[in-house]
Write an enzyme that holds these catalytic residues in place. Structure first.
Site, mmCIF file in Angstrom:
data_model
loop_
_atom_site.group_PDB
_atom_site.id
_atom_site.type_symbol
_atom_site.label_atom_id
_atom_site.label_comp_id
_atom_site.label_asym_id
_atom_site.label_seq_id
_atom_site.Cartn_x
_atom_site.Cartn_y
_atom_site.Cartn_z
ATOM 1 N N HIS A 8 -12.875 -25.286 11.917
ATOM 2 C CA HIS A 8 -12.086 -25.037 13.134
ATOM 3 C C HIS A 8 -12.683 -25.794 14.322
ATOM 4 C CE1 HIS A 8 -11.095 -21.249 10.825
ATOM 5 N NE2 HIS A 8 -9.897 -21.668 11.161
ATOM 6 N N GLN B 119 3.102 -14.042 7.289
ATOM 7 C CA GLN B 119 2.854 -15.134 6.341
ATOM 8 C C GLN B 119 2.068 -14.664 5.113
ATOM 9 O OE1 GLN B 119 0.521 -17.416 9.441
ATOM 10 N NE2 GLN B 119 -0.677 -18.036 7.664
ATOM 11 N N LYS C 137 -6.482 -29.829 5.527
ATOM 12 C CA LYS C 137 -6.694 -29.042 4.308
ATOM 13 C C LYS C 137 -5.396 -28.338 3.896
ATOM 14 C CE LYS C 137 -8.799 -24.975 4.105
ATOM 15 N NZ LYS C 137 -7.972 -24.066 3.297
ATOM 16 N N GLN D 238 1.383 -27.222 4.905
ATOM 17 C CA GLN D 238 1.636 -26.575 6.197
ATOM 18 C C GLN D 238 1.789 -27.626 7.309
ATOM 19 O OE1 GLN D 238 -0.375 -22.901 7.786
ATOM 20 N NE2 GLN D 238 -1.640 -24.367 8.880
ATOM 21 N N ARG E 199 -11.706 -18.104 3.497
ATOM 22 C CA ARG E 199 -11.646 -17.360 2.229
ATOM 23 C C ARG E 199 -12.846 -17.654 1.319
ATOM 24 N NH1 ARG E 199 -5.655 -18.005 3.045
ATOM 25 N NH2 ARG E 199 -4.910 -15.864 3.296
#
Ligand code: PAF
Length: 282
Positions: free
Chosen positions: A37, A61, A151, A155, A189
């Site tokens: 980020h 989502q 990544k 999206q 994650r």
């Protein structure tokens, strides 16, 4: 660096910056921030004088069996990291601000073609949730630039198409994937992985790179390369959702003469669903 929850405070601040001719870049996130980020924030700083980071774990989502409840919420440490990164404003709305009439029956934004297949097939409704919340964030913040990580390649393309289709005056910029030393793409994650799973997880990137090397060397037997990639992941203990070679521009199936490809893969390594991709320019 201020943190605000309500829409009017963001708008006021954005208007004040704009009055003095400053450009605004938005980095939308779900928090639990890591170095990946921060590298998107660095990209944002190159594009605009002011950087806003939104932190919102968007319920729409996540599928019913997914990790919405467990998704790590770490606002205090996120704010410390953002202050160090030189962010100007954090927008951390609650559900009532984002979905004032509730999520059921909400206005939805959908980019159906790019959202189908790949992660869209494994996670039905996921991209409609993403576009619906990103469109709201764009409406609230009205940034000049918005930065998304490569990544999440599908999206990224879905959001670029939404912006183009809706004529939103926003430039969508992508930031490169940040990796751990062994190649594993940084992701919130990753912390779900046990030590043993963490050792197996970089196989995702290795399998993608192996396929990319074969493509660069002239191999065009896409079906076999995809099968081999999926088999390598299965061998490493992944429950594979997909391992696919697509056109980088539109995610269509490529012809043997395609010059710009992306190899994408997703799978479950223990409790963590990991995704990654490699772009191959030929
Ligand atoms: O990539 C993410 O973290 C999320 O999908 C996003 C873009 C912040 C929308 O909730």
């Amino acid at each position: 660096m201020n943190t605000v929850q309500d829409i009017s405070s963001v708008r006021e601040q954005v208007a004040a910056w704009r009055d003095t001719g400053e450009r605004i870049a938005l980095v939308p996130t779900m928090g639990n921030l890591h170095r990946g980020h921060v590298s998107l924030i660095d990209v944002a700083k190159e594009c605009a004088e002011r950087v806003i980071v939104s932190i919102y774990v968007n319920p729409t989502q996540f599928g019913p069996q997914e990790d919405y409840a467990e998704y790590p919420r770490t606002l205090d440490s996120d704010k410390r990291r953002l202050r160090r990164a030189g962010v100007d404003l954090v927008f951390a709305p609650d559900d009532a601000s984002m979905y004032p009439f509730g999520a059921e029956g909400m206005t939805r934004v959908s980019v159906p073609k790019l959202s189908s297949g790949l992660c869209g097939e494994a996670r039905p409704g996921h991209f409609d949730g993403v576009t619906s919340v990103v469109c709201r964030l764009f409406g609230i913040v009205q940034p000049d630039v918005a930065v998304f990580g490569q990544k999440d390649y599908q999206q990224l393309l879905v959001i670029q198409r939404m912006v183009a289709d809706l004529h939103l005056p926003i430039t969508v910029v992508s930031g490169p994937t940040r990796r751990e030393a062994d190649g594993l793409a940084m992701s919130s994650r990753n912390q779900y992985l046990s030590e043993a799973e963490r050792r197996r997880a970089p196989e995702l990137h290795r399998a993608l790179q192996h396929c990319a090397r074969a493509l660069r060397a002239g191999d065009r037997d896409f079906a076999r390369l995809e099968k081999d990639g999926a088999a390598a992941l299965a061998k490493a203990g992944f429950e594979t959702d997909y391992f696919e070679i697509r056109n980088a521009a539109d995610l269509d199936s490529p012809s043997s003469t395609a010059a710009s490809l992306v190899v994408l893969a997703a799978g479950r390594c223990g409790p963590a669903r990991l995704i990654d991709n490699v772009i191959v320019e030929l």
